[in-house]
Design an enzyme around this catalytic site. Structure first.
Site, PDB file in Angstrom:
ATOM      1  N   GLN A  11       0.820  -1.207   0.000  1.00 29.83           N
ATOM      2  CA  GLN A  11       0.000   0.000   0.000  1.00 29.83           C
ATOM      3  C   GLN A  11       0.858   1.264   0.000  1.00 29.83           C
ATOM      4  O   GLN A  11       1.991   1.271   0.475  1.00 29.83           O
ATOM      5  CB  GLN A  11      -0.913   0.010   1.234  1.00 29.83           C
ATOM      6  CG  GLN A  11      -2.096  -0.913   1.104  1.00 29.83           C
ATOM      7  CD  GLN A  11      -3.009  -0.882   2.320  1.00 29.83           C
ATOM      8  OE1 GLN A  11      -3.155  -1.880   3.025  1.00 29.83           O
ATOM      9  NE2 GLN A  11      -3.628   0.254   2.560  1.00 29.83           N
ATOM     10  N   SER A  90       3.807  -6.318   2.942  1.00 32.34           N
ATOM     11  CA  SER A  90       2.528  -6.106   3.609  1.00 32.34           C
ATOM     12  C   SER A  90       1.403  -6.709   2.775  1.00 32.34           C
ATOM     13  O   SER A  90       1.353  -7.918   2.579  1.00 32.34           O
ATOM     14  CB  SER A  90       2.308  -4.607   3.873  1.00 32.34           C
ATOM     15  OG  SER A  90       1.173  -4.388   4.668  1.00 32.34           O
ATOM     16  N   LEU A  91       0.496  -5.882   2.251  1.00 26.06           N
ATOM     17  CA  LEU A  91      -0.574  -6.377   1.392  1.00 26.06           C
ATOM     18  C   LEU A  91      -0.027  -7.259   0.278  1.00 26.06           C
ATOM     19  O   LEU A  91      -0.644  -8.259  -0.109  1.00 26.06           O
ATOM     20  CB  LEU A  91      -1.339  -5.177   0.808  1.00 26.06           C
ATOM     21  CG  LEU A  91      -2.411  -5.378  -0.259  1.00 26.06           C
ATOM     22  CD1 LEU A  91      -1.878  -5.479  -1.666  1.00 26.06           C
ATOM     23  CD2 LEU A  91      -3.322  -6.562   0.055  1.00 26.06           C
ATOM     24  N   ARG A 115      -9.550  -8.786   4.460  1.00 24.81           N
ATOM     25  CA  ARG A 115      -8.433  -8.153   5.169  1.00 24.81           C
ATOM     26  C   ARG A 115      -8.575  -6.630   5.123  1.00 24.81           C
ATOM     27  O   ARG A 115      -8.403  -5.940   6.126  1.00 24.81           O
ATOM     28  CB  ARG A 115      -7.110  -8.596   4.548  1.00 24.81           C
ATOM     29  CG  ARG A 115      -5.842  -8.070   5.243  1.00 24.81           C
ATOM     30  CD  ARG A 115      -4.618  -8.588   4.479  1.00 24.81           C
ATOM     31  NE  ARG A 115      -3.347  -8.327   5.132  1.00 24.81           N
ATOM     32  CZ  ARG A 115      -2.599  -7.238   4.942  1.00 24.81           C
ATOM     33  NH1 ARG A 115      -3.029  -6.291   4.108  1.00 24.81           N
ATOM     34  NH2 ARG A 115      -1.442  -7.083   5.561  1.00 24.81           N
ATOM     35  N   HIS A 195       0.491  -2.793  10.980  1.00 25.45           N
ATOM     36  CA  HIS A 195       1.597  -3.597  11.531  1.00 25.45           C
ATOM     37  C   HIS A 195       1.966  -3.171  12.954  1.00 25.45           C
ATOM     38  O   HIS A 195       3.131  -3.221  13.350  1.00 25.45           O
ATOM     39  CB  HIS A 195       2.811  -3.553  10.603  1.00 25.45           C
ATOM     40  CG  HIS A 195       2.488  -4.029   9.228  1.00 25.45           C
ATOM     41  ND1 HIS A 195       2.216  -5.352   8.961  1.00 25.45           N
ATOM     42  CD2 HIS A 195       2.333  -3.360   8.058  1.00 25.45           C
ATOM     43  CE1 HIS A 195       1.915  -5.474   7.678  1.00 25.45           C
ATOM     44  NE2 HIS A 195       1.974  -4.285   7.107  1.00 25.45           N
ATOM     45  N   GLN A 242       1.214 -11.145  10.647  1.00 28.47           N
ATOM     46  CA  GLN A 242       1.840 -10.086   9.864  1.00 28.47           C
ATOM     47  C   GLN A 242       1.122  -8.756  10.051  1.00 28.47           C
ATOM     48  O   GLN A 242       1.726  -7.694  10.019  1.00 28.47           O
ATOM     49  CB  GLN A 242       1.841 -10.502   8.388  1.00 28.47           C
ATOM     50  CG  GLN A 242       2.488  -9.501   7.445  1.00 28.47           C
ATOM     51  CD  GLN A 242       1.571  -9.104   6.313  1.00 28.47           C
ATOM     52  OE1 GLN A 242       0.437  -8.684   6.543  1.00 28.47           O
ATOM     53  NE2 GLN A 242       2.071  -9.229   5.106  1.00 28.47           N
TER      54      GLN A 242
END
Length: 305
Positions: A11, A90-91, A115, A195, A242
């Protein structure tokens, strides 16, 4: 012979029009995108013509980026550029898992939709933000974080860059502290404190969903943000954790280099990961793939050299 890794964007890189060119030029990409849009109507409209504010909302960003990340990976794979391992920031770990076969691509899209919704709900419960801190050692940044009750080091990106998440009011003061210590805090184009403990509730909901998901044996190693190492079973635990734990990106890339990877292709949007990898591993081969032209150039460089 190059040992190739695909790395999938995270992102903050999103923009209107992403994925459109490959949607129009590649039938496999078009089929995936159309199936995804049936599952979540309006996704393609957001990707191709949504405004920046719409795309910034994490419940929209994540499903849109999932598809945009996969489009060049699919095109490259069909062109004969095959990775031996993958990672995602991440994503980006969701399309990485899908591409590697841990679940089918539409299952991955559905997981990403949920998510994004879970994390979007969390961003509305508490006002949090993120900044990239540069020009300071990690230890100095970590010490500065410890002076605040709700400011956390979260993304260990590369030497000289550590992303911090925190309560919006505390982040504003934290940024002044960083400046006083010789660093710079750069605001990120995201809508929450990812996170970090701000995502505890979202991570718990996602863990419950993942517990009902059937995972397959991946076709290649998938390097995890949570550990910096290849995924081990059960995948669900690492993937849910995560969300509310730091992204160990620098460790991940160094581990991939130790495992023989010397050529990295960022698939998705922009070149953020490519720049980070070049700082972590100066001199390695790094490419970015977002368009059909990018894919053609990479094929020429790697297969026809």
């Amino acid at each position: 012979m190059a040992k190739i890794a695909f790395v999938f964007s995270g992102q903050g890189t999103q923009h209107p029009g992403m994925g459109k060119e490959l949607y129009e030029s590649n039938s496999s990409v078009r089929e995936l995108f159309d199936r995804a849009d049936q599952l979540r109507p309006g996704t393609l409209e957001q990707m191709f013509s949504g405004d920046d504010e719409t795309l910034k909302a994490t419940e929209n960003t994540q499903p849109c980026l999932y598809l945009a990340d996969l489009a060049p990976a699919i095109a490259l794979n069909e062109a004969g550029v095959h990775p031996e391992g993958v990672a995602g920031f991440s994503l980006g770990e969701l399309p990485a898992l899908g591409f590697a076969g841990a679940f089918d691509l539409i299952t991955g899209f559905s997981l990403t939709v949920h998510r994004g919704l879970f994390m979007g709900e969390a961003t509305k419960e508490r006002k949090a933000s993120m900044v990239a801190v540069v020009k300071l050692d990690n230890a100095v940044i970590e010490e500065a974080c410890s002076e605040y009750s709700e400011v956390y080091p979260v993304n260990y990106n590369c030497p000289g860059q550590l992303v911090v998440a925190g309560d919006a009011a505390q982040i504003a003061d934290f940024s002044k502290t960083i400046k006083a210590r010789g660093g710079i805090a750069l605001p990120l184009k995201v809508s929450g404190g990812f996170h970090s403990p701000f995502m505890n509730g979202a991570a718990a909901k996602f863990a419950d969903l993942l517990g009902k998901t059937n995972f397959a044996e991946p076709r290649m190693p998938i390097y995890a943000n949570r550990t910096g190492k290849p995924y081990a079973t059960p995948i669900a635990n690492t993937l849910s954790e995560q969300m509310n734990h730091p992204v160990l990106w620098e460790n991940t890339i160094r581990r991939m280099a130790e495992d023989g990877f010397d050529t990295f292709i960022e698939t998705g949007v922009g070149n953020v990961l490519a720049k980070l990898i070049s700082k972590i591993l100066p001199g390695c081969a790094v490419f970015t793939a977002e368009t059909a032209q990018d894919c053609a150039k990479i094929k020429e460089a790697l297969l026809n050299a």
